[in-house]
Scaffold this motif. Sequence first.
Motif, PDB file in Angstrom:
ATOM      1  N   LYS A   1      57.045  83.738 -15.373  1.00 20.49           N
ATOM      2  CA  LYS A   1      58.386  82.743 -15.946  1.00 20.49           C
ATOM      3  C   LYS A   1      59.374  83.518 -16.854  1.00 20.49           C
ATOM      4  O   LYS A   1      58.617  84.115 -17.892  1.00 20.49           O
ATOM      5  CB  LYS A   1      58.046  81.254 -16.278  1.00 20.49           C
ATOM      6  CG  LYS A   1      57.431  80.623 -15.181  1.00 20.49           C
ATOM      7  CD  LYS A   1      57.513  79.049 -15.847  1.00 20.49           C
ATOM      8  CE  LYS A   1      57.068  78.023 -14.842  1.00 20.49           C
ATOM      9  NZ  LYS A   1      55.528  78.226 -14.647  1.00 20.49           N
TER      10      LYS A   1
ATOM     11  N   GLU B   1      61.022  82.423 -19.008  1.00 19.79           N
ATOM     12  CA  GLU B   1      60.953  81.755 -20.509  1.00 19.79           C
ATOM     13  C   GLU B   1      59.528  82.098 -20.979  1.00 19.79           C
ATOM     14  O   GLU B   1      59.279  82.369 -22.535  1.00 19.79           O
ATOM     15  CB  GLU B   1      61.090  80.183 -20.497  1.00 19.79           C
ATOM     16  CG  GLU B   1      59.882  79.514 -19.633  1.00 19.79           C
ATOM     17  CD  GLU B   1      60.576  78.980 -18.213  1.00 19.79           C
ATOM     18  OE1 GLU B   1      61.494  79.807 -17.722  1.00 19.79           O
ATOM     19  OE2 GLU B   1      60.331  77.930 -17.823  1.00 19.79           O
TER      20      GLU B   1
ATOM     21  N   ASP C   1      60.427  85.463 -22.659  1.00 19.26           N
ATOM     22  CA  ASP C   1      61.394  85.384 -23.578  1.00 19.26           C
ATOM     23  C   ASP C   1      60.554  84.605 -24.951  1.00 19.26           C
ATOM     24  O   ASP C   1      61.020  85.062 -26.254  1.00 19.26           O
ATOM     25  CB  ASP C   1      62.511  84.201 -23.276  1.00 19.26           C
ATOM     26  CG  ASP C   1      63.320  84.625 -22.273  1.00 19.26           C
ATOM     27  OD1 ASP C   1      63.473  85.978 -22.189  1.00 19.26           O
ATOM     28  OD2 ASP C   1      64.148  83.837 -21.627  1.00 19.26           O
TER      29      ASP C   1
END
Lengths: 81, 147
Positions: free
Chosen positions: B137, B139, B142
Amino acid sequence: MDVLYFAWVRERIGIPKEKVETEAKSVAELVEELKAREERYAVAFSDLSALRVAVDQELTEFDASLDGVREVAFFPPMTGG
Amino acid sequence: MRVVVQEAPFDFGKEAQEFASGHSNMGAIVTFTGVVRDADKGGMDRMVIEHYPGMTQKALEAIAEEAVSRWTLGDVLVIHRHGELRQGDMIMMVATAARHRVDAFEAAEFLMDYLKSRAPFWKKEYTADGAEWVAAKDEDEDALSRW
């Protein structure tokens, strides 16, 4: 050198590991050589942004040098945890 | 510091107890356990975790050492399984010991964020429809930037 494949890269290429004789100076050059071999390599390496590479078991970038390298591994982004 | 990569189940209670009781002057022990949940689309029969045997141990040790260098920690434990698992099985655990809880909590979160995206494990989910590799993912990637 030994070239290893993991997860869907292994499945698309069809083998987990092979010995490759190459004059490639960088990972990117090795990828180009492999892609030119057969369709299954071209498919597996069609989008490098979806792949990660480790050289001698350390994560690195596709412009990394292959000077003195014994093992290169290609795989998708990791999903541990 | 202890880093374990294994196929067999681990005993979370025993590991946590041993980790917590093995230190003096540590005011905070934090543990996190990752458990296999259903596939997002449901109907998961099993999960298989592939890993890169030559690299996994070293990568986890490097992540644990980075945590030790960034926070004031008394100890770190990382256990991560591979192979076939089912819903409810424990995949992995981390434990941190520190004099103060902020170090213990932050280091545990750092360990989790890094071993999600930087330790060479790949999850594959098997459902009645077939098998699918779990996609990383954005995220998760991130999440590394906050450290």
